[in-house]
Design an enzyme around this catalytic site. Sequence first.
Site, PDB file in Angstrom:
ATOM      1  N   GLY A 104      -2.635  -5.547   0.980  1.00  0.00           N
ATOM      2  CA  GLY A 104      -2.756  -6.206  -0.321  1.00  0.00           C
ATOM      3  C   GLY A 104      -1.454  -6.180  -1.081  1.00  0.00           C
ATOM      4  O   GLY A 104      -0.379  -6.040  -0.496  1.00  0.00           O
ATOM      5  N   HIS A 134       2.668 -10.629  -1.738  1.00  0.00           N
ATOM      6  CA  HIS A 134       3.898 -11.231  -2.260  1.00  0.00           C
ATOM      7  C   HIS A 134       4.362 -12.341  -1.304  1.00  0.00           C
ATOM      8  O   HIS A 134       3.657 -12.642  -0.315  1.00  0.00           O
ATOM      9  CB  HIS A 134       4.982 -10.168  -2.487  1.00  0.00           C
ATOM     10  CG  HIS A 134       5.252  -9.307  -1.272  1.00  0.00           C
ATOM     11  ND1 HIS A 134       5.719  -9.802  -0.087  1.00  0.00           N
ATOM     12  CD2 HIS A 134       5.082  -7.970  -1.076  1.00  0.00           C
ATOM     13  CE1 HIS A 134       5.866  -8.835   0.794  1.00  0.00           C
ATOM     14  NE2 HIS A 134       5.461  -7.698   0.223  1.00  0.00           N
ATOM     15  N   HIS A 193       4.138 -11.777   2.465  1.00  0.00           N
ATOM     16  CA  HIS A 193       2.804 -11.967   3.065  1.00  0.00           C
ATOM     17  C   HIS A 193       2.473 -13.460   3.156  1.00  0.00           C
ATOM     18  O   HIS A 193       1.892 -13.912   4.144  1.00  0.00           O
ATOM     19  CB  HIS A 193       1.727 -11.293   2.203  1.00  0.00           C
ATOM     20  CG  HIS A 193       1.871  -9.808   2.066  1.00  0.00           C
ATOM     21  ND1 HIS A 193       2.112  -9.185   0.865  1.00  0.00           N
ATOM     22  CD2 HIS A 193       1.809  -8.826   2.979  1.00  0.00           C
ATOM     23  CE1 HIS A 193       2.172  -7.883   1.046  1.00  0.00           C
ATOM     24  NE2 HIS A 193       2.005  -7.631   2.311  1.00  0.00           N
ATOM     25  N   ASP A 217       9.095  -4.444   8.841  1.00  0.00           N
ATOM     26  CA  ASP A 217       8.666  -3.136   9.367  1.00  0.00           C
ATOM     27  C   ASP A 217       8.864  -3.185  10.881  1.00  0.00           C
ATOM     28  O   ASP A 217       7.902  -3.252  11.655  1.00  0.00           O
ATOM     29  CB  ASP A 217       7.206  -2.886   8.990  1.00  0.00           C
ATOM     30  CG  ASP A 217       7.020  -2.915   7.473  1.00  0.00           C
ATOM     31  OD1 ASP A 217       7.698  -2.139   6.780  1.00  0.00           O
ATOM     32  OD2 ASP A 217       6.234  -3.744   6.983  1.00  0.00           O
ATOM     33  N   ARG A 267       6.390  -1.944  -2.442  1.00  0.00           N
ATOM     34  CA  ARG A 267       6.934  -0.687  -2.973  1.00  0.00           C
ATOM     35  C   ARG A 267       8.232  -0.883  -3.756  1.00  0.00           C
ATOM     36  O   ARG A 267       8.725   0.069  -4.355  1.00  0.00           O
ATOM     37  CB  ARG A 267       7.131   0.321  -1.855  1.00  0.00           C
ATOM     38  CG  ARG A 267       5.802   0.867  -1.328  1.00  0.00           C
ATOM     39  CD  ARG A 267       6.013   1.946  -0.303  1.00  0.00           C
ATOM     40  NE  ARG A 267       4.819   2.704  -0.034  1.00  0.00           N
ATOM     41  CZ  ARG A 267       4.208   2.780   1.164  1.00  0.00           C
ATOM     42  NH1 ARG A 267       4.701   2.105   2.180  1.00  0.00           N
ATOM     43  NH2 ARG A 267       3.132   3.511   1.325  1.00  0.00           N
TER      44      ARG A 267
HETATM   45  O1  PAF Z   1       2.319  -3.288   7.206  1.00  0.00           O
HETATM   46  C1  PAF Z   1       1.271  -3.000   6.589  1.00  0.00           C
HETATM   47  O2  PAF Z   1       0.969  -3.550   5.529  1.00  0.00           O
HETATM   48  C2  PAF Z   1       0.344  -1.940   7.164  1.00  0.00           C
HETATM   49  O3  PAF Z   1       1.058  -0.925   7.784  1.00  0.00           O
HETATM   50  C3  PAF Z   1      -0.730  -2.507   8.099  1.00  0.00           C
HETATM   51  C4  PAF Z   1      -0.125  -3.112   9.358  1.00  0.00           C
HETATM   52  C5  PAF Z   1      -1.563  -3.566   7.375  1.00  0.00           C
HETATM   53  C6  PAF Z   1      -1.688  -1.392   8.554  1.00  0.00           C
HETATM   54  O4  PAF Z   1      -2.333  -0.789   7.471  1.00  0.00           O
END
Ligand code: PAF
Length: 221
Positions: A31, A34, A37, A149, A186
């Site tokens: 969630g 931004h 996403h 990530d 964050r």
């Molecule tokens: O990257 C993320 O937002 C989280 O690590 C994920 C992959 C949704 C798992 O909780």
Amino acid sequence: MKILHNKAEMTATTIAWQAAGETVCLVPTMGSIHQGHLALIAAARKTANRVIVSIYVNPTQFGVGEDFDHYPRTLEADCAAITAAGGCDAIYAPANMYDDGHATSIVPAGVALAMEGQTRPHFFTGVATIVLKLFTHIPANFAIFGEKDYQQLAVIRQMVRDLDLNITILAQPTIRETDGLALSSRNLYLSAAERKLAPLLYAECRKPPNRLPEARQLMRP
Ligand code: PAF
């Protein structure tokens, strides 16, 4: 756009779409949606007939003293942001993914051991476990993750390969602010001084290696 909270309903919806000959792409998120996403969702839309966005703040990937209690939980605003950007077919927002007495985890080794695996030893176990659970609730054809990530992406690819999971993992390039800072939920935690310093990491990574001592000097408190 369906908003589902129940695992059986989510699984049945996915399987019904596939039975009708459609492909499904999952966009897993915690969630606080931004532009990063939204870029994943847009890429998912180009890949599959149906797009499901999962929204779940996963407790097992937070260590003691980390920000689990303070992590933004903004389901209503997230749904509005996704709708404004063109929507998806379903949002999966379970209240809880772990039953009482949950006692089984995926403990990745290999690419999970270095870097963040050293500084946050609980993290990749939490991520691999929740992602495998999401893949079970939503037996999608594809799942898409951000390169921001990068180690997480490598850990998930390794898990899919090692456990013979029937899903294709896709990756999307990092979306950045104009000054180079990678978009992240964050970033909200950065003080004004830290926010000013943060883009230097990316700027320095793009310079030849002999500029690194200069970066270290700048980052010194
Ligand atoms: O990257 C993320 O937002 C989280 O690590 C994920 C992959 C949704 C798992 O909780």
